[in-house]
Design a protein around this motif. Structure first.
Motif, PDB file in Angstrom:
ATOM      1  N   SER A 251       0.814  -1.214   0.000  1.00 46.25           N
ATOM      2  CA  SER A 251       0.000   0.000   0.000  1.00 46.25           C
ATOM      3  C   SER A 251       0.848   1.265   0.000  1.00 46.25           C
ATOM      4  O   SER A 251       0.317   2.374  -0.158  1.00 46.25           O
ATOM      5  N   THR A 264       3.181  -5.779 -12.858  1.00 50.49           N
ATOM      6  CA  THR A 264       2.308  -4.625 -13.042  1.00 50.49           C
ATOM      7  C   THR A 264       2.885  -3.656 -14.068  1.00 50.49           C
ATOM      8  O   THR A 264       4.090  -3.654 -14.353  1.00 50.49           O
ATOM      9  N   ARG A 350      -0.633   4.840  -8.991  1.00 54.13           N
ATOM     10  CA  ARG A 350      -2.069   5.162  -9.019  1.00 54.13           C
ATOM     11  C   ARG A 350      -2.708   4.659 -10.312  1.00 54.13           C
ATOM     12  O   ARG A 350      -3.810   4.101 -10.295  1.00 54.13           O
ATOM     13  N   HIS A 353      -3.244   0.890 -10.167  1.00 55.34           N
ATOM     14  CA  HIS A 353      -4.378   0.511  -9.330  1.00 55.34           C
ATOM     15  C   HIS A 353      -5.697   0.732 -10.069  1.00 55.34           C
ATOM     16  O   HIS A 353      -6.639  -0.058  -9.937  1.00 55.34           O
ATOM     17  N   ARG A 374      -9.089 -10.583  -6.266  1.00 61.24           N
ATOM     18  CA  ARG A 374      -9.184  -9.210  -5.756  1.00 61.24           C
ATOM     19  C   ARG A 374     -10.214  -9.094  -4.636  1.00 61.24           C
ATOM     20  O   ARG A 374     -10.015  -8.342  -3.672  1.00 61.24           O
ATOM     21  N   HIS A 400      -3.274  -8.804  -7.912  1.00 63.29           N
ATOM     22  CA  HIS A 400      -4.526  -8.378  -7.277  1.00 63.29           C
ATOM     23  C   HIS A 400      -4.629  -8.642  -5.783  1.00 63.29           C
ATOM     24  O   HIS A 400      -5.488  -8.047  -5.132  1.00 63.29           O
ATOM     25  N   ARG A 402      -3.713  -8.092  -2.108  1.00 66.44           N
ATOM     26  CA  ARG A 402      -2.997  -7.185  -1.216  1.00 66.44           C
ATOM     27  C   ARG A 402      -2.780  -7.897   0.109  1.00 66.44           C
ATOM     28  O   ARG A 402      -3.731  -8.162   0.843  1.00 66.44           O
TER      29      ARG A 402
END
Length: 594
Positions: A251, A264, A350, A353, A374, A400, A402
């Motif tokens: 995060s 990513t 950002r 995401h 997710r 996906h 976290r």
């Protein structure tokens, strides 16, 4: 005269090395050892459904606990079955000791039943140490050396015990004579730190960089505070290897996520833009996603000198413990005024995401697998443990899921062997029965070994303080990762004969075993399925019907690289290929912002 045997001495030695459990499967070649385990009552013997999964459990135990994993098998086929799990430990750098039975020494060399040259068989996978014992006096020494070598080299080792040696009378532990070695158990870790001049040279390279990228691997575990402080000090972006995903809080605004083919867009942007690269405890093989050679000056930190400079040209290689070395680097680095590159990294993160959220929320037939994983993120208990199998599920995990800070997650990364999530999950759960376990797997992996190891779950769950053991199966009736590799790498249409999988009722199988099964055929039922599974009073299998057409798209590739995928889908024809081409165009458009 004592009735103690060599096998009793072996079991005592395992206890002396702190072994809590031994994973294996019985056979007449290890009956004396099994008898000694019964007499002693500890270490605990964990019966797997197959020696291969026992070895995976030993590797998983090493990954989740940091201790040496131990597996036990008989000679012949039992020994052969261990190889895959041991290679997993070898390639991911984890300490495992394999104890393997052998026929009586008097028949060796006669082509006897189940006779295999086991030292030769294990010679590659246990290259650091493999030895057969031919006298009782050897056994304590060989066990000590096997454990010490496994720890020192972070690799699997093997001791072969012929049946007559196992059942022989115990040797005198205090004998002092020529040709007899009396050894002791135990190894204390050392502090490993580079010389100060090398620290200063590395600090100079990092301080000179204007666009610093940090890539963390599993070797950075335990160094998260130092990594975060260094990133702030340098105004850097941080990416993770697949094994490094649990190391740092994803995060954080400068954490770009996993790098590589399954990574990513933010990590791809970071690697393309950096002028300086710091590698911390990583041996990630996706070198085509690193900066181009010559693009970035590089510093690498690793506890294993054999890995320095192997994946990227390194200007300053630092042999040392990650946390200790980073603290020394921080002491030598000035703070940076202004961090324009990190501002850019924040923007890439950002944007990623946003892309990930849209991809997971996109419609599919019947359920989008990205949404399955997710939707777990918001529900993953803070004290959970996670195991992940190999296949398309790894892409969705990497992109996906976290992970809460402190939640361990492991998979067969470098060997990339299917069939590891359930044995890993069992090893993790047995080590910490008070913590919930979530295993993520595809239907191919479940059919390979997962269905069998659910039997082990069913046999043991009532002993667990927390009974939650949730297995989520992405059921798309396709070996999806290989299907997409056929299209991308070879430009070939999907080959149904090799790729189609039988439709198995995973939830119903769980019910037959006395577990709970939940079948999900609509995305709207996902949240409730996760909530039910994570509040259940017993292990649960969530069988989710997912869409095999959702593409495994590597990040930010040019049209020329992606063209074989479209060509293969056009040649493939049919509804699945049509949907896959549509989804592929949709995800490409998201990356470009169009």
């Amino acid at each position: 005269m004592s009735d103690k045997t060599v096998s009793d001495v072996l079991v005592e030695r395992l206890e002396a090395w702190g072994v809590s459990r031994v994973f294996g499967y019985s056979g007449d070649g290890i009956d004396p050892v099994l008898g000694a385990l019964r007499r002693a009552g500890r270490p605990e013997f964990v019966q797997a459904r197959h020696e291969e999964t026992a070895a995976f459990m030993a590797s998983g135990h090493a990954k989740y606990t940091g201790e040496v994993g131990v597996c036990l098998s008989t000679q012949g086929p039992g020994a052969v079955h261990l190889l895959n799990g041991l290679y997993d430990a070898k390639l991911d750098g984890k300490p495992v000791v394999a104890i393997v039975g052998q026929q009586t020494t008097t028949v060796l060399g006669s082509a006897y039943q189940q006779e295999i040259d086991l030292v030769r068989l294990f010679g590659d996978v246990c290259a650091q140490f493999v030895q057969a014992a031919y006298t009782p006096e050897q056994v304590p020494m060989l066990i000590d050396k096997a454990f010490r070598t496994a720890l020192a080299t972070r690799s699997p080792t093997c001791v072969v015990l012929p049946h007559d040696v196992q059942s022989a009378p115990a040797p005198d532990p205090h004998e002092q004579s020529h040709g007899v070695l009396v050894t002791s158990p135990g190894l204390r870790p050392a502090r490993v730190l580079p010389y100060q001049e090398d620290i200063e040279a590395a600090a100079a390279v990092l301080a000179a960089g204007e666009r610093v990228a940090i890539l963390v691997g599993q070797g950075a575990a335990g160094a998260a505070p130092e990594v975060a402080e260094l990133a702030e000090r340098l105004g850097a972006g941080v990416a993770a290897s697949l094994l490094g995903k649990p190391v740092l809080d994803e995060s954080l605004p400068y954490h770009t996520g996993v790098m590589g083919h399954l990574g990513t867009t933010a990590s791809a942007e970071l690697m393309r833009a950096c002028d300086t690269l710091l590698l911390i405890g990583t041996n990630d093989p996706w070198t085509e996603f690193y900066p181009k050679p010559g693009q970035a000056r590089a510093v690498q930190i690793d506890i294993d000198g054999r890995r320095l400079g192997v994946r990227y040209p390194v200007e300053v290689p630092l042999l040392g413990d990650a946390a200790e070395t980073l603290r020394a680097l921080l002491a030598a680095l000035p703070d940076r005024a202004g961090k324009p590159f990190q501002d850019q990294v924040h923007a890439w993160v950002r944007r990623w995401h946003e892309i990930a959220a849209v991809r997971a929320g996109a419609p599919a037939e019947p359920v989008n697998p990205q949404r399955v994983v997710r939707s777990l993120s918001a529900r993953l208990p803070a004290n959970a443990q996670v195991s992940v199998d190999v296949g398309s599920i790894v892409y969705w995990y990497a992109r996906h899921l976290r992970l809460p800070v402190g939640v361990p997650a492991h998979l067969s990364s470098t060997l990339a062997s299917m069939g590891s999530a359930l044995p890993y999950g069992l090893a993790a759960k047995l080590a910490r029965p008070d913590r919930p376990l979530i295993a993520l797997a595809g239907d191919g992996a479940m059919q390979m070994s997962g269905l069998a190891e659910l039997i082990t779950v069913a046999a043991r769950w009532r002993d667990w303080a927390d009974p939650r053991f949730v297995v989520c199966v992405l059921n798309n009736r396709d070996l999806a990762e290989v299907s997409w590799e056929q299209r991308e790498t070879e430009g070939e249409p999907r080959f149904p004969d090799s790729q189609n999988l039988p439709d198995v009722p995973y939830a119903a199988w769980a019910g037959l075993l006395g577990l709970r099964g939940i079948r999900v055929e609509d995305a709207g039922a996902l949240d409730a399925a996760w909530d039910d599974a994570l509040s259940a009073d017993r292990p649960v299998v969530i069988d989710v019907l997912t869409d095999a057409a959702v593409p495994l798209l590597p990040p930010l590739q040019d049209d020329e690289t992606i063209a074989p995928m479209f060509a293969a889908l056009e040649a493939e024809g049919g509804d699945l290929a049509r949907r896959a081409a549509d989804y592929l165009r949709r995800e490409r458009a998201m990356e470009s912002g169009s």
